[in-house]
Design an enzyme around this catalytic site. Structure first.
Site, PDB file in Angstrom:
ATOM      1  N   ASP A 163      -5.138   1.295  -3.727  1.00 52.46           N
ATOM      2  CA  ASP A 163      -4.237   2.041  -2.853  1.00 52.46           C
ATOM      3  C   ASP A 163      -4.882   3.382  -2.530  1.00 52.46           C
ATOM      4  O   ASP A 163      -5.612   3.950  -3.356  1.00 52.46           O
ATOM      5  CB  ASP A 163      -2.884   2.272  -3.529  1.00 52.46           C
ATOM      6  CG  ASP A 163      -2.058   0.994  -3.646  1.00 52.46           C
ATOM      7  OD1 ASP A 163      -2.289   0.073  -2.837  1.00 52.46           O
ATOM      8  OD2 ASP A 163      -1.206   0.916  -4.540  1.00 52.46           O
ATOM      9  N   ASP A 177      -0.005  -3.334   2.230  1.00 52.94           N
ATOM     10  CA  ASP A 177       1.406  -3.017   2.020  1.00 52.94           C
ATOM     11  C   ASP A 177       2.094  -2.700   3.348  1.00 52.94           C
ATOM     12  O   ASP A 177       3.231  -3.129   3.592  1.00 52.94           O
ATOM     13  CB  ASP A 177       1.546  -1.810   1.083  1.00 52.94           C
ATOM     14  CG  ASP A 177       0.982  -2.084  -0.298  1.00 52.94           C
ATOM     15  OD1 ASP A 177       0.978  -3.259  -0.720  1.00 52.94           O
ATOM     16  OD2 ASP A 177       0.536  -1.127  -0.956  1.00 52.94           O
TER      17      ASP A 177
END
Length: 204
Positions: A163, A177
């Protein structure tokens, strides 16, 4: 004998043109069922193509962005994009989207695999362009994070997802995401509008 045949006459023999010599009439009213099925099949293939294109784009964008982040940003100071409001900060996330449930990595991996299988099976009855885009976003995002879980440390099906998008006062996430969330929102909108994946519209 010839005179008798002339008087009696020879019986009419029906041929391909009909008993009265007229050509057989074709049923009117549009295309044949076979032509209709062919048109539906072609329409379905186009929507599947859209699904595949969206899936590949979402997957590649996520994959390339993570490769750049791991190579350039990991173990480095965060990069400010919009001051304190948005930064690029590389982290490893063992949980689900937005860092939820880090103790259940294997479970989230299994869920992602099931989602992918369901979308692939649903694609056989896909005739709606908006649904093709939504499912493509979901599939591309699921494949992106599943790739991390399979191939990244600490091990197969337990890998931590990369991330790096870090808004202020919010969880850190990635492009996979984002694709999953956008696809999910689009599916909710389509469901409220009564549009099914096969292109039919129903009113409850």
């Amino acid at each position: 004998m010839a005179e008798a045949e002339r008087i009696i006459g020879t019986p009419d023999i029906p041929d391909a043109e009909g008993a009265d010599g007229a050509e057989p009439q074709q049923p009117s009213g549009g295309s044949s069922p076979a032509e209709g099925e062919g048109a539906d099949s072609g329409r379905g293939r186009k929507k599947i193509l859209v699904l595949l294109v969206v899936t590949v784009l979402a997957y590649l964008l996520d994959l390339v962005s993570k490769m750049i982040v791991v190579a350039k940003l990991e173990h480095e100071e965060p990069i400010e994009i919009f001051g304190e409001w948005l930064k690029f900060d590389a982290i490893r996330n063992a949980g689900a989207a937005f860092g939820i449930g880090e103790a259940f990595t294997v479970i989230f991996t299994a869920i992602a695999a099931v989602v992918i299988i369901v979308i692939v099976r649903l694609a056989r009855k896909l005739y709606s362009l908006p649904w093709a885009i939504a499912l493509g976003l979901l599939l591309g995002g699921a494949l992106g994070n599943l790739t991390d879980r399979i191939f990244r440390a600490p091990g197969v099906f337990e890998g931590a997802v990369v991330d790096f998008i870090a808004p202020a006062h919010f969880a850190v996430f990635n492009l996979a995401d984002s694709a999953i969330v956008c696809g999910g929102i689009l599916i909710v909108i389509l469901s409220f509008k009564g549009l099914d994946p096969d292109g039919t519209v129903h009113k409850d």
